[in-house]
Scaffold this active site. Structure first.
Site, PDB file in Angstrom:
ATOM      1  N   GLY A  14     -17.619  44.380  41.723  1.00 19.83           N
ATOM      2  CA  GLY A  14     -18.430  45.590  41.579  1.00 19.83           C
ATOM      3  C   GLY A  14     -19.753  45.469  42.308  1.00 19.83           C
ATOM      4  O   GLY A  14     -20.375  44.411  42.307  1.00 19.83           O
ATOM      5  N   ASP A 131     -23.871  43.194  34.752  1.00 22.16           N
ATOM      6  CA  ASP A 131     -23.573  42.834  33.357  1.00 22.16           C
ATOM      7  C   ASP A 131     -24.461  41.729  32.802  1.00 22.16           C
ATOM      8  O   ASP A 131     -24.549  41.559  31.582  1.00 22.16           O
ATOM      9  CB  ASP A 131     -22.113  42.398  33.228  1.00 22.16           C
ATOM     10  CG  ASP A 131     -21.134  43.490  33.638  1.00 22.16           C
ATOM     11  OD1 ASP A 131     -21.495  44.673  33.516  1.00 22.16           O
ATOM     12  OD2 ASP A 131     -20.023  43.152  34.084  1.00 22.16           O
ATOM     13  N   GLU A 226     -19.163  49.419  26.586  1.00 28.87           N
ATOM     14  CA  GLU A 226     -17.832  49.903  26.926  1.00 28.87           C
ATOM     15  C   GLU A 226     -16.765  49.003  26.314  1.00 28.87           C
ATOM     16  O   GLU A 226     -16.912  47.789  26.224  1.00 28.87           O
ATOM     17  CB  GLU A 226     -17.658  49.938  28.444  1.00 28.87           C
ATOM     18  CG  GLU A 226     -17.800  48.586  29.110  1.00 28.87           C
ATOM     19  CD  GLU A 226     -17.735  48.667  30.625  1.00 28.87           C
ATOM     20  OE1 GLU A 226     -17.443  49.748  31.163  1.00 28.87           O
ATOM     21  OE2 GLU A 226     -17.993  47.632  31.272  1.00 28.87           O
TER      22      GLU A 226
END
Length: 325
Positions: A14, A131, A226
């Site tokens: 990502g 993250d 999430e």
């Protein structure tokens, strides 16, 4: 490959704000120290398919402020196979690349570790993930920018929550780590955070609803990490069923969190770790990640960076709990 003359750099997984600043730092520091720099496009797939170009200082001019990655990025299934890594190594030899700097998260650094074990290539990882879940560094490239993006979005959502007396469940990224959710909840004045490290059960949700809503508030913000099974939609549905009468809404920020100009913190972190990656190559280091702990550069073995659980400060849960009354 003891006498390294060429360094390859790629971004994988990502995208994260600050990746371009890291590419810039690697390129300029490498050239400054006498290395040739090869930019590898589209991550490990580009290494397999020979999408490799010479990089000069001009290639990285004016990119420090840009989000995304000029090298593009991808997740490579082929590189996960021995055959794929063999193809990649053939191109490494073709371009005389003696060291490979990989900017990415857990999966990307795992790929670098396997590649460095199998072949004589010095693999150095830079922690590029929003993250913040890589062990051995206080912060990862992109985390600070994403945190600020979430806070800005939640500030806007709160206006509507208060105007309509609604409960908003706001889902943020973070994969298996709650750093984004917990810290954005504190920074935005949210009433609660639901994170993997402290997953809410029925009784905890009931306690929150009693204390945070019925006694003093008709509107609130809950930040949710999430999750395929227990995301924001799941908790909103529970409130509708177990506490009827409340107007509940869900906002999933999704990929909105990844984009945007990197913060000053992320630009500095990317620049420091990028320069340090070149220094590590000069020192003969291999299969390590460059981290920053207590404002000092540190070398963390890739096996530790990707396999060790990053400590979560549980005092932050208490901070949010006390401030949300």
């Amino acid at each position: 490959m003891n006498n390294i003359t060429t360094i390859g750099v790629l971004t994988s997984g990502g995208d994260a704000p600050g990746m371009n600043a890291a590419i810039r730092a690697v390129t300029r520091a490498g050239i400054c120290n006498g290395f040739k720099i090869k930019g590898i496009y589209k991550g490990f797939d580009g290494l397999i398919n020979d999408e490799i170009k010479d990089f000069t200082t001009e290639n990285v001019s004016g990119i420090i402020m840009s989000g995304g990655t000029i090298l593009k990025t991808a997740r490579s299934l082929e590189f996960m196979t021995p055959e794929g890594r063999k193809k990649a190594y053939e191109n490494v030899k073709k371009h005389e690349i003696g060291a490979l700097i990989v900017i990415g998260g857990n999966g990307s650094l795992r790929g670098a570790m396997e590649f460095g074990k199998e072949y004589d290539v010095r693999c150095i990882g830079l922690p590029g993930t929003i993250d913040n879940d890589l062990y051995g560094t206080d912060s990862t490239i992109g985390y600070d920018t994403t945190l600020n993006t979430i806070v800005e979005c939640v500030d806007r959502i709160r206006d509507t929550a208060q105007s309509h007396e609604r409960i908003f469940f706001v889902e943020v990224m973070g994969r298996d780590a709650g750093f984004l959710a917990q810290n954005s909840a504190i920074a935005s004045g949210a009433e609660a955070a639901i994170i993997p490290e402290d997953r809410t059960d029925v009784d905890q949700l009931g306690h929150f609803m009693e204390r945070g809503i019925r006694k003093s508030k008709r509107s609130c913000i809950v930040i949710v990490s999430e999750s395929p099974k227990c995301g924001a939609l799941y908790y909103a549905d529970r409130v509708r069923k177990e506490f009827p009468g409340y107007d509940v809404r869900v906002t999933i920020l999704g990929h909105l969190q990844r984009g945007g100009r990197p913060s000053a913190h992320d630009r500095i972190l990317a620049s420091r770790t990028g320069v340090s990656a070149v220094e590590a190559i000069i020192q003969g280091q291999r299969n390590i990640m460059i981290g920053v702990k207590n404002n000092e550069i540190d070398y963390i073995p890739l096996v530790e960076a990707i396999r060790s659980d990053k400590p979560f400060d549980r005092k932050l849960i208490k901070v949010l709990d006390e401030l949300s009354i």
